[in-house]
Scaffold this active site. Structure first.
Site, PDB file in Angstrom:
ATOM      1  N   HIS A  34       0.851  -1.189   0.000  1.00  0.00           N
ATOM      2  CA  HIS A  34       0.000   0.000   0.000  1.00  0.00           C
ATOM      3  C   HIS A  34       0.887   1.240   0.000  1.00  0.00           C
ATOM      4  CE1 HIS A  34       1.073   0.175   4.215  1.00  0.00           C
ATOM      5  NE2 HIS A  34       0.559  -1.033   4.423  1.00  0.00           N
ATOM      6  N   HIS A  37       4.062   1.319   2.176  1.00  0.00           N
ATOM      7  CA  HIS A  37       5.220   0.630   1.600  1.00  0.00           C
ATOM      8  C   HIS A  37       5.828   1.470   0.475  1.00  0.00           C
ATOM      9  CE1 HIS A  37       2.698  -2.967   2.919  1.00  0.00           C
ATOM     10  NE2 HIS A  37       3.814  -3.156   3.589  1.00  0.00           N
ATOM     11  N   GLY A 147       9.345   1.588   8.405  1.00  0.00           N
ATOM     12  CA  GLY A 147       8.307   2.572   8.686  1.00  0.00           C
ATOM     13  C   GLY A 147       8.184   2.915  10.167  1.00  0.00           C
ATOM     14  N   LYS A 149       5.481   3.628  11.447  1.00  0.00           N
ATOM     15  CA  LYS A 149       4.237   2.954  11.825  1.00  0.00           C
ATOM     16  C   LYS A 149       4.508   1.812  12.814  1.00  0.00           C
ATOM     17  CE  LYS A 149       0.378   0.504  11.368  1.00  0.00           C
ATOM     18  NZ  LYS A 149       0.838  -0.815  11.083  1.00  0.00           N
ATOM     19  N   VAL A 176       2.452   6.747   6.781  1.00  0.00           N
ATOM     20  CA  VAL A 176       1.492   7.220   5.769  1.00  0.00           C
ATOM     21  C   VAL A 176       0.092   6.851   6.252  1.00  0.00           C
ATOM     22  CG1 VAL A 176       0.734   7.019   3.379  1.00  0.00           C
ATOM     23  CG2 VAL A 176       3.166   6.937   3.920  1.00  0.00           C
ATOM     24  N   SER A 186      -1.673  -3.370   5.979  1.00  0.00           N
ATOM     25  CA  SER A 186      -2.264  -4.486   5.236  1.00  0.00           C
ATOM     26  C   SER A 186      -3.422  -5.072   6.029  1.00  0.00           C
ATOM     27  CB  SER A 186      -1.219  -5.571   4.979  1.00  0.00           C
ATOM     28  OG  SER A 186      -0.055  -5.006   4.419  1.00  0.00           O
TER      29      SER A 186
HETATM   30  P1  AMP Z   1       4.841  -4.973   6.540  1.00  0.00           P
HETATM   31  O1  AMP Z   1       4.633  -5.394   5.127  1.00  0.00           O
HETATM   32  O2  AMP Z   1       3.582  -4.626   7.258  1.00  0.00           O
HETATM   33  O3  AMP Z   1       5.735  -5.895   7.303  1.00  0.00           O
HETATM   34  O4  AMP Z   1       5.619  -3.591   6.473  1.00  0.00           O
HETATM   35  C1  AMP Z   1       6.815  -3.466   5.751  1.00  0.00           C
HETATM   36  C2  AMP Z   1       7.443  -2.129   6.057  1.00  0.00           C
HETATM   37  O5  AMP Z   1       6.537  -1.086   5.695  1.00  0.00           O
HETATM   38  C3  AMP Z   1       7.727  -1.944   7.548  1.00  0.00           C
HETATM   39  O6  AMP Z   1       8.978  -1.266   7.697  1.00  0.00           O
HETATM   40  C4  AMP Z   1       6.591  -1.098   8.006  1.00  0.00           C
HETATM   41  O7  AMP Z   1       6.890  -0.313   9.130  1.00  0.00           O
HETATM   42  C5  AMP Z   1       6.348  -0.222   6.797  1.00  0.00           C
HETATM   43  N1  AMP Z   1       4.987   0.317   6.812  1.00  0.00           N
HETATM   44  C6  AMP Z   1       3.826  -0.364   6.952  1.00  0.00           C
HETATM   45  N2  AMP Z   1       2.763   0.473   6.986  1.00  0.00           N
HETATM   46  C7  AMP Z   1       3.272   1.723   6.875  1.00  0.00           C
HETATM   47  C8  AMP Z   1       2.691   3.025   6.848  1.00  0.00           C
HETATM   48  N3  AMP Z   1       1.383   3.225   6.950  1.00  0.00           N
HETATM   49  N4  AMP Z   1       3.516   4.087   6.713  1.00  0.00           N
HETATM   50  C9  AMP Z   1       4.863   3.904   6.619  1.00  0.00           C
HETATM   51  N5  AMP Z   1       5.465   2.711   6.619  1.00  0.00           N
HETATM   52  C10 AMP Z   1       4.695   1.631   6.758  1.00  0.00           C
END
Ligand code: AMP
Length: 280
Positions: A34, A37, A147, A149, A176, A186
């Protein structure tokens, strides 16, 4: 853009490019990409010559009763997104590639993982640290993008990258959000329409906490109570509402310096986290 399944081919390909002087930026993800990412990917694209995005839903970081099986996956969508963002490589390993039979090595970051999500998801950060270390060994990036987040995860990865001499610089990218303030995730796809309507109260409560701190409130307990009061009737459960030091993630009582205000709550069977950093 190339999609690579094997660790060896990935390492070999990047070694060849590095020899020519290329810098490598790496964005580890679990896919279902999204805008959150994509902001990491865009930052990497701006900073480094070669951008590698890994997509791997890591079973080791999910607890036995967590959502590993139902975690959303959509490789066609993810490829399209990566192509659009001019990603050079997608590292898309299979389960057996990362954890072949006999796999026995795990990485543990101590201290930083004992509070917040670490308290409620035993073993989670051991799984995160292990997969991130493996991926860093394969990709050997100059910079790795994570992130805000997932604030605790970002701090844990920073520690890990430094402690184990990876040479990678960890860049933390701002959260974001959707237009109504909900942090993109996700897992938001799990929310029912009603839950989705209520979910923005989390960020609203965090913003009010920011105002309170900025206007001189120093009592962490009082601010936590305010946040609780604002969300208690919209969520189905609260794992934690915490105010911690941004360096060691230990709970603080009096707010003097920079703090992380972090929450983990439940909407039905969906666990959502969010946080803000505030300097008084
Ligand atoms: P994930 O796929 O959820 O493991 O996230 C992969 C990377 O994307 C991680 O470093 C998360 O912190 C980052 N991430 C997920 N959601 C967001 C968001 N809304 N804003 C910024 N980074 C994000």
């Amino acid at each position: 853009m190339k999609t690579i399944h094997s660790a060896r081919s990935m390492a070999r390909e990047l070694a060849r490019l590095r020899k020519k002087g290329a810098t490598v930026g790496f964005v580890p993800t679990m896919g279902f990409l999204h805008e959150g990412h994509l902001s990491l990917i865009r930052r990497a694209r701006k900073d480094t010559d070669i951008v590698v995005v890994s997509i791997f839903v890591n079973p080791v970081q999910f607890g036995p009763r967590e959502d590993y099986r139902r975690y959303p996956r959509d490789m066609r969508h993810d490829k399209r997104m990566c192509l659009r963002e001019k990603v050079d490589y997608i590292l898309y390993p299979g389960l057996k590639q990362m954890y072949p039979e006999g796999y026995s090595t795990y990485v543990e970051v101590q201290g930083l993982t004992s509070n917040l999500c670490g308290k409620f998801r035993p073993g989670h950060f051991r799984g995160v640290a292990t997969i991130v270390m493996k991926l860093l060994n394969i990709v050997r990036p100059d910079k790795v993008y994570v992130g805000q987040k997932d604030a605790q995860q970002a701090i844990v990865i920073k520690r890990l990258a430094a402690d184990l001499d990876t040479g990678a610089r960890v860049v933390i990218v701002p959260t974001v959000r959707e237009k109504d303030g909900l942090a993109m995730s996700s897992r938001n796809t799990y929310l029912s329409a009603a839950e989705r309507g209520l979910a923005p109260t989390i960020y609203r409560a965090l913003q009010e906490a920011r105002l309170l701190i900025k206007s001189g409130n120093k009592d962490a307990h009082r601010i936590i109570s305010k946040i609780r009061g604002q969300i208690i009737n919209t969520v189905d459960g609260i794992d934690y509402i915490s105010i911690v030091d941004t360096k060691d993630l230990v709970d603080i009582k009096r707010i003097e310096g920079e703090v992380l205000v972090a929450v983990a709550v439940w909407f039905g069977k969906t666990r959502l986290i969010d946080n803000i950093i505030v300097r008084p």
